[in-house]
Scaffold this active site. Structure first.
Site, PDB file in Angstrom:
ATOM      1  CB  SER A   1      -0.934   0.007   1.208  1.00  0.00           C
ATOM      2  OG  SER A   1      -1.792  -1.109   1.138  1.00  0.00           O
TER       3      SER A   1
ATOM      4  CG  HIS B   1       6.394  -3.164   7.392  1.00  0.00           C
ATOM      5  ND1 HIS B   1       5.856  -1.973   7.815  1.00  0.00           N
ATOM      6  CD2 HIS B   1       5.342  -3.928   7.013  1.00  0.00           C
ATOM      7  CE1 HIS B   1       4.534  -2.022   7.707  1.00  0.00           C
ATOM      8  NE2 HIS B   1       4.203  -3.203   7.219  1.00  0.00           N
TER       9      HIS B   1
END
Length: 510
Positions: free
Chosen positions: A62, A123
């Site tokens: 995202s 991440h």
């Protein structure tokens, strides 16, 4: 004055895949999406790998997706940028990293490495952790301790043992470093202000509060036996000779090696905020620590940044603003940073004429328990806005297919998509009634692949293309589009000239 708005509508995590087994998108009853697909120009967009500035074959996500969408160009992502810096030797000379190393030498103190232990690449990346270990050793840092956050979300739900083994091998090959604490990302990487989760991770790292294990592998196995996969491993302590390996103390240095900001902010705040009221940090709260973050998490965090953001000119928000057009960003909590901060190229402030509506995500343990999330409330607010002719341009995100898709549960994800479809119909039909148009698409795949070929739950993003529909009659869409082409398409529909910085091209064939 009546407005005919142009909307970007992001169905988060709604990928395109022919196979229907384990495919929540294909199995969901979605009459509105199907009607737009049948009646308007449509196609697919590439949303992963090199097409979004990630390494080849790397799944989209995202943050990356919204950055590319807003920029209208392929944006070189942090993962690729850091990989390149390691390869070319810049990483080893990075000023912020070296300041952390120097701080430990001047204070005769320890270095702590925080971050997500996987190669998910969303991440963090385990290679960056290994590079930090090698560099710290080369630079003469005496002691380094790792506080490993387990993934199980961007990678398989029970895959942490292989990453722990990779890390332990690196530690053994270098004869340097040790694992001090282990925590599921559910605790250490919360982003929704569930401070009781962050508190557990913080207190493990600072006070050695939590269950004690001599071996991280045993810790994980015990967690599995307790029906807790990687993501949900309760923060626990690694001991040696009966004592905790290490805690973060006064004068230590911390490098948080996650490169994606949103899930690293709260734990960073717990260590660095001068004013703090979310939980009692206790007498051991470390003073005079040097805190370094891999990228800029939030300007309010008192930390040095290893890889500062690359400033982007003429992202979609700026172009709309310069044209005197009003714009709305709307999403629920889980995807609000994406339609604002990431869509604006890493900028927190609004552009002139930009308004924002944040709808709170429901406070449930996991979203499979409430698959509709806040889609109805988001839509209620947006419908009101459109009826009142408030904005020329709208950027909307429906979080459900992605957030429920991460559960790995097919039925709730089907329900999530059906809830989104109902609300999509309310929004798009109203926009069409107003003479406007919408670009309906996804930022990456997820919910179209809910199970592995072996039939196990699949919780991660995917590399599949995503569908795109432009609800305008009489136009043809070209093939070979990617996320960077969405902003130029919006400008095209608004009759606005695309700036030179936007190297993406309108999807509408001329």
């Amino acid at each position: 004055m009546s407005k005919s708005p142009v909307a970007i509508i992001i169905l988060d995590g709604f990928g395109k895949r022919a196979e229907t087994v384990g495919n929540a998108v294909a199995q969901a009853n979605k009459p509105n999406f199907d009607r737009y697909w049948a009646n308007f120009p449509h196609g697919e967009l590439k949303a992963a790998g090199l097409d979004v500035g990630l390494p080849e074959g790397q799944m989209g996500n995202s943050e990356v997706g919204h950055t590319n969408i807003g920029a209208g160009r392929i944006v070189y992502q942090s993962l690729t940028r850091i990989d390149k810096a390691i390869e070319e030797g810049e990483f080893q000379e990075n000023k912020a990293l070296n300041n952390a190393f120097t701080h430990t030498k001047e204070n005769n103190s320890d270095l702590h490495l925080f971050g997500l232990l996987s190669d998910g690449g969303v991440h963090s990346h385990i290679n960056h952790l290994v590079a930090l270990l090698e560099t710290a050793k080369d630079k003469g840092v005496k002691n380094v301790y790792i506080h490993a956050f387990l993934d199980g979300r961007d990678v398989a739900p029970q895959s942490s043992l292989e990453y722990l083994e990779t890390l332990q091998k690196a530690i053994s090959d270098l004869n340097y470093g040790a694992i001090a604490t282990v925590s599921g990302r559910f605790y250490a990487m919360d982003r929704d202000k569930r401070w009781e989760r962050v508190e557990k991770a913080y207190k493990a790292i600072v006070n050695a509060e939590g269950e004690k294990f001599e071996d991280p592998i045993e810790l994980v196995k015990a967690s599995y036996a307790n029906d807790k996969n990687d993501e949900f491993v309760v923060p626990a302590i690694i001991t040696k000779d009966g004592k905790p390996v290490a805690t973060v103390k006064d004068n230590d240095a911390v490098i948080f090696f996650n490169f994606r900001p949103d899930r690293a902010i709260q734990l960073s705040n717990a260590f660095t905020d001068k004013e703090w009221d979310h939980f009692d940090r206790g007498a051991n709260h470390p003073k005079n620590i040097k805190f370094v973050t891999m990228t800029l998490y939030n300007p309010s965090i008192d930390a040095e940044v290893a890889f500062e953001p690359i400033e982007m000119k003429n992202v979609i928000g700026e172009v709309l603003s310069n044209e005197g057009l009003s714009q709305l960003r709307i999403a629920e909590t889980e995807k609000y940073p994406h339609v604002t901060f990431f869509m604006n190229g890493g900028r927190n402030e609004e552009f002139p004429g930009e308004n924002r509506i944040l709808i709170n995500s429901p406070k449930v343990e996991t979203y499979d328990l409430q698959p509709e999330m806040s889609a109805y409330e988001v839509t209620d607010a947006l419908v009101e806005d459109i009826k009142n002719d408030k904005h020329d341009a709208i950027i909307l995100n429906f979080a459900n297919p992605d957030m429920v898709g991460h559960s790995g549960m097919l039925e709730p994800t089907i329900k999530a998509i059906e809830a989104v479809d109902e609300n999509l119909g309310r929004v798009v039909d109203l926009i069409l009634e107003k003479g406007g148009s919408a670009i309906i698409f996804a930022d990456h795949g997820n919910s179209e692949t809910m199970s592995t070929p072996e039939g196990k739950p699949h919780t991660a993003h995917t590399t599949v293309p995503v569908p795109v529909i432009v609800t305008k009659k009489g136009v043809t869409l070209r093939e070979g589009g990617r996320l960077a082409d969405v902003a130029p398409t919006m400008l095209d529909l608004l009759g606005v000239k695309k700036p030179a910085e936007m190297t993406g091209e309108s999807l509408i064939q001329k």
